[in-house]
Write an enzyme that holds these catalytic residues in place. Structure first.
Site, short mmCIF file in Angstrom:
data_model
loop_
_atom_site.label_atom_id
_atom_site.label_comp_id
_atom_site.label_asym_id
_atom_site.label_seq_id
_atom_site.Cartn_x
_atom_site.Cartn_y
_atom_site.Cartn_z
N LYS A 121 -2.55 -5.94 -11.59
CA LYS A 121 -2.45 -6.29 -13.08
C LYS A 121 -3.70 -5.65 -13.64
O LYS A 121 -3.65 -5.19 -14.91
CB LYS A 121 -3.04 -7.85 -12.86
CG LYS A 121 -3.19 -8.59 -14.32
CD LYS A 121 -2.06 -8.62 -15.09
CE LYS A 121 -2.29 -9.27 -16.31
NZ LYS A 121 -0.94 -8.82 -17.25
N GLU A 177 8.30 0.07 -24.69
CA GLU A 177 8.10 -1.11 -24.03
C GLU A 177 9.12 -1.89 -23.21
O GLU A 177 9.12 -2.44 -22.27
CB GLU A 177 7.02 -2.07 -25.00
CG GLU A 177 6.78 -3.46 -24.24
CD GLU A 177 6.00 -3.28 -23.33
OE1 GLU A 177 5.37 -2.47 -22.76
OE2 GLU A 177 5.67 -4.45 -22.88
N TRP A 185 -6.00 -3.78 -2.49
CA TRP A 185 -4.81 -2.96 -2.53
C TRP A 185 -5.24 -1.89 -2.28
O TRP A 185 -6.27 -1.08 -2.61
CB TRP A 185 -4.76 -3.03 -4.18
CG TRP A 185 -3.71 -2.55 -4.98
CD1 TRP A 185 -2.57 -3.31 -5.18
CD2 TRP A 185 -3.55 -1.03 -5.44
NE1 TRP A 185 -1.68 -2.24 -5.95
CE2 TRP A 185 -2.09 -0.95 -6.03
CE3 TRP A 185 -4.50 0.03 -5.41
CZ2 TRP A 185 -1.61 0.08 -6.57
CZ3 TRP A 185 -3.92 0.95 -5.81
CH2 TRP A 185 -2.63 1.12 -6.49
N ARG A 238 -3.49 -9.99 -9.37
CA ARG A 238 -3.99 -8.73 -9.49
C ARG A 238 -3.28 -7.84 -8.74
O ARG A 238 -3.46 -6.19 -8.91
CB ARG A 238 -5.58 -8.78 -9.06
CG ARG A 238 -6.17 -9.69 -10.03
CD ARG A 238 -7.70 -9.81 -9.48
NE ARG A 238 -8.44 -8.73 -9.36
CZ ARG A 238 -9.39 -8.27 -10.38
NH1 ARG A 238 -9.58 -9.17 -11.35
NH2 ARG A 238 -10.03 -7.22 -10.28
N HIS A 286 19.13 14.99 -28.24
CA HIS A 286 18.65 16.04 -27.57
C HIS A 286 18.70 15.80 -26.19
O HIS A 286 17.69 16.60 -25.48
CB HIS A 286 17.33 16.19 -28.18
CG HIS A 286 17.14 16.67 -29.54
ND1 HIS A 286 17.55 18.07 -30.12
CD2 HIS A 286 16.85 16.01 -30.70
CE1 HIS A 286 17.51 17.91 -31.33
NE2 HIS A 286 17.12 16.66 -31.69
N GLU A 306 9.41 -2.19 -14.50
CA GLU A 306 8.24 -3.02 -13.80
C GLU A 306 8.80 -4.29 -13.01
O GLU A 306 8.54 -4.46 -11.97
CB GLU A 306 7.33 -3.68 -14.83
CG GLU A 306 6.24 -2.75 -15.26
CD GLU A 306 5.29 -3.05 -16.38
OE1 GLU A 306 4.22 -3.08 -16.06
OE2 GLU A 306 5.73 -3.90 -17.16
N ASN A 351 -14.78 -3.96 -4.06
CA ASN A 351 -13.77 -3.38 -5.06
C ASN A 351 -14.36 -2.19 -5.48
O ASN A 351 -15.67 -2.05 -5.88
CB ASN A 351 -13.82 -4.25 -6.09
CG ASN A 351 -13.00 -5.80 -5.89
OD1 ASN A 351 -12.44 -5.73 -4.74
ND2 ASN A 351 -12.70 -6.51 -6.75
N GLY A 352 -13.51 -1.25 -5.75
CA GLY A 352 -14.10 0.13 -6.15
C GLY A 352 -13.74 1.18 -5.09
O GLY A 352 -13.08 1.08 -4.17
N LYS A 371 9.25 -3.01 -19.42
CA LYS A 371 9.28 -4.14 -18.89
C LYS A 371 10.51 -4.33 -17.84
O LYS A 371 10.27 -4.74 -16.57
CB LYS A 371 9.74 -5.18 -19.86
CG LYS A 371 8.43 -5.57 -20.84
CD LYS A 371 7.38 -6.58 -19.97
CE LYS A 371 6.38 -5.87 -19.42
NZ LYS A 371 5.48 -5.17 -20.29
N CYS A 374 -7.76 -4.89 -6.33
CA CYS A 374 -8.51 -5.73 -5.22
C CYS A 374 -9.26 -7.04 -5.88
O CYS A 374 -9.55 -6.73 -7.02
CB CYS A 374 -9.50 -5.04 -4.21
SG CYS A 374 -8.98 -3.55 -3.73
C1 G6P Z 1 -1.66 -2.32 -15.54
C2 G6P Z 1 -0.98 -3.59 -15.95
C3 G6P Z 1 -0.07 -3.48 -17.17
C4 G6P Z 1 -1.25 -3.06 -18.36
C5 G6P Z 1 -2.04 -1.99 -17.96
C6 G6P Z 1 -3.28 -1.80 -18.98
O1 G6P Z 1 -0.78 -1.33 -15.33
O2 G6P Z 1 0.25 -3.77 -14.89
O3 G6P Z 1 0.65 -4.76 -17.50
O4 G6P Z 1 -0.37 -2.90 -19.58
O5 G6P Z 1 -2.63 -2.07 -16.70
O6 G6P Z 1 -3.97 -2.97 -18.89
P1 G6P Z 1 -5.25 -3.40 -19.61
O7 G6P Z 1 -5.66 -4.61 -18.90
O8 G6P Z 1 -5.80 -2.23 -19.75
O9 G6P Z 1 -4.34 -3.79 -20.95
#
Ligand code: G6P
Length: 608
Positions: free
Chosen positions: A603, A481, A74, A27, A504, A488, A100-101, A485, A2
């Site tokens: 985000k 990673e 959100w 976000r 395995h 995502e 938010n929260g 990516k 949010c």
């Molecule tokens: C969310 C984002 C990711 C990020 C993760 C950790 O899942 O979509 O891109 O890596 O949070 O966020 P931070 O701000 O703690 O790096």
């Protein structure tokens, strides 16, 4: 997650708020809304979906006030419907609130209110807060908010206006970030700087359990116990153009291409080539303890966690420190033993990830010292850690993290080198490391120059629905990673695996339909990776290799090859991840995905 933006000043709030909401889109959200004071009443508009839906609702309406609050939601409690979107109101439409929260005791508060005949219009926890402020209101809005703060459990960053208080916005914080912006035409309150960066770069951070009253002429901060607080504005380094696409079709691509600069920025002023040792001013407050540190635990989530996994290998190579890396969300379930002088290092782009914050708080209770590598200056993690290093990478808008990952790897290497030079590395080793670090920005440029070639590979394979990513040691986290990516942004299923584990399980999946991205630079794992590539080839699995420039052997074995320049074995991850980022981007683009705002993702994950 949010996002909050509010404005009180001399300009019309409507366009300022809508523009602020668009800056917060990254976000992650599923509905949006705003409330603007117009004369004696407050106009409310809310819509499910993107900000353009909200704009459509307001189009053609006379909404002319200079005071307003706006929100992207959100969904956590209740589906993404118009009634559940913020701002929320009390039953008499006096109080309008964005939040938010999570209000943890909302059910018991709601039951109590319903018994008194109070009518609710949404399924959210936030509506309870609006009703509570209305119940507590006796003419002074900040007092009503203060009382409500003492009655709710959970986390909040909130902004509230009241029909009968014509010239104030009251904001309050516990656990969810909130920043006041000071511009020459009025005052902002927002959950992050990007919502107001076009109007000001002067900000005041609200701390937990503080509230503030904003008027068109100023602001005042006080604690939950009504003790006044004086706090000067800080200047943030983010510029308005950082939040623009500057000709790129997506923020993700722009941020991938910013990496030569962001890696440079992570090192700027921090290298002492002659001494073979980095300078990290932010670590100095704890230098006497950390220089002797023998136990370091990295905590992080998502992409930051994979940066931590690379960091573990780098620290083990360069220092005498025993390393652990923990997913922040699992940290509290572990029975970790902290020997004396244990440091916890939080990695976080936003500095606000709820699990990472909870992990460092838990570690502090157990007596560990706290460090942070954080991008957002003044964020909660940067404030709650004793020392740390900022990325100085500018805002990262694309939900899928790219430039912060390589920036984190660069800073982790600097930190390991700093401690390693104190603990075991020779001057020659230090000088060699710094020389190799200095080459990185140009080497990243060389990888980026293969963008067309990588797009052509994506064109060939983007319709394959399962991918495997393999790597060993330093590049095992890059395999994870790379797979993350791709998942995502393109929604293609992908697995990141330690190549040694292939036999395995994942080898059962290999067939001509499933591409394997094999990360096989000329490091000390090279021969073993060649064996893995051979095993895939003999089962007719297509191989996309990421290999060191001029490697004819890998070229011969692979269907596709993406070359990266030679570097030290522990720096290869910084180069090897770039093709993975570009592959994910191009696959997603070919599949017409919403690249910067992938479905269901946020985000900044500010709830656990
Ligand atoms: C969310 C984002 C990711 C990020 C993760 C950790 O899942 O979509 O891109 O890596 O949070 O966020 P931070 O701000 O703690 O790096």
């Amino acid at each position: 997650m949010c996002g909050i933006v509010s404005y009180i000043g001399s300009r019309e709030a409507r366009s300022i708020l809508l523009e602020g909401l668009k800056q917060l889109e990254y976000r992650g959200y599923d509905s949006a809304g705003l409330a603007i004071r117009q004369g004696n009443h407050i106009e409310l508009y809310r819509a499910v979906g993107k900000i353009v839906e909200l704009e459509k609702k307001i189009a053609g309406k006379e909404v002319k006030g200079t005071i307003g609050i706006a929100h992207t939601r959100w969904a956590t409690h209740g589906e993404p419907t118009e009634e559940n979107a913020h701002p929320h109101r009390d039953q008499n439409d006096d109080v309008f609130l964005i939040h938010n929260g999570i209000i943890e005791n909302y059910l018991s508060l709601k039951k109590w209110m319903e018994k008194d005949g109070i009518v609710f219009r949404s399924q959210t926890d936030t509506e309870v807060l609006a009703q509570l402020i209305a119940i507590n209101f006796e003419g002074d809005l900040s007092e009503a908010v203060r009382k409500a703060m003492s009655q709710v459990e959970g986390t909040f960053g909130l902004a509230v206006i009241h029909k009968n208080v014509p010239d104030e916005i009251v904001i309050a914080r516990r656990g969810s970030p909130l920043i006041i912006g000071v511009s020459d035409h009025g005052y902002f309150a927002a959950s992050d700087v990007s919502a107001m960066v076009r109007h000001t770069n002067k900000v005041v951070h609200l701390k937990d359990n503080e509230l503030a009253t904003l008027t068109a002429g100023g602001f005042s901060i006080s604690t939950a116990q009504a003790i006044p607080i004086e706090r000067d504005a800080e200047t943030v380094e983010w510029r308005a153009e950082d939040a623009e696409l500057n000709g790129f079709p997506h923020f993700m691509l722009k941020e991938i291409f910013e990496q030569p600069e962001t890696i440079q920025n992570a090192m700027r002023g921090r290298l002492e080539p002659g001494e073979g040792v980095p300078k990290l001013g932010g670590i100095m407050p704890v230098w006497e303890n950390i220089k002797e540190c023998r136990h370091l635990v990295i905590v992080a989530c998502g992409t930051s966690y994979y940066a931590g996994c690379v960091g573990r290998y780098v620290f083990e190579k360069l220092t005498e420190i025993d390393m652990e890396v923990e997913l922040a969300s699992e940290f509290r379930y572990r029975k970790l033993n902290f020997p004396p002088n244990t440091f916890i290092l939080a990695l976080s782009q936003s500095g606000e990830t709820a699990d990472t914050l909870a992990a460092i708080r838990e570690a502090k209770r157990k007596g560990a010292s706290l460090l942070g590598i954080v991008n957002v200056v003044g964020s909660s993690i940067s404030r709650e850690t004793e020392a740390g290093v900022y990325n100085h990478a500018g805002p990262e808008i694309g939900v899928a993290s790219t430039k912060i990952f390589t920036s984190q790897l660069t800073i982790l290497t600097l930190l390991a080198l700093l401690l390693g030079r104190h603990q075991k590395l020779s001057l020659t080793e230090g000088v060699e490391a710094i020389r190799a670090l200095q080459l990185l920005p140009d080497q990243v440029r060389a990888v980026l120059s293969q963008d067309n070639h990588i797009r052509a590979i994506a064109e060939k394979y983007h319709k394959r629905s399962n991918w495997l990513f393999l790597g060993r040691k330093f590049n095992y986290p890059i395999a994870m990673e790379g797979a993350l990516k791709l998942k995502e942004v393109s929604y293609i299923h992908a697995e990141g695996y330690a190549a040694g584990e292939m036999k395995h399980g994942p080898i059962a999946l290999i067939n001509p339909d499933m591409p394997t991205v094999a990360i096989a630079p000329m490091d000390d794992m090279y021969d073993k990776m060649i064996s893995n590539i051979n095993e895939i080839k003999s089962r007719k699995g297509p191989i996309i290799a990421i290999a060191t420039q001029g490697d004819e052997k890998v070229k011969e074995l692979s269907d596709e090859i993406i070359e990266i320049p030679p570097t030290l074995d522990y720096l290869y991850p910084i180069l090897a991840v770039i093709p993975c980022q570009l592959l994910a981007y191009h696959c997603a683009n070919l599949l017409k995905r919403d690249i910067d705002k992938p479905r269901n993702l946020a985000k900044s994950v500010t709830v656990e």
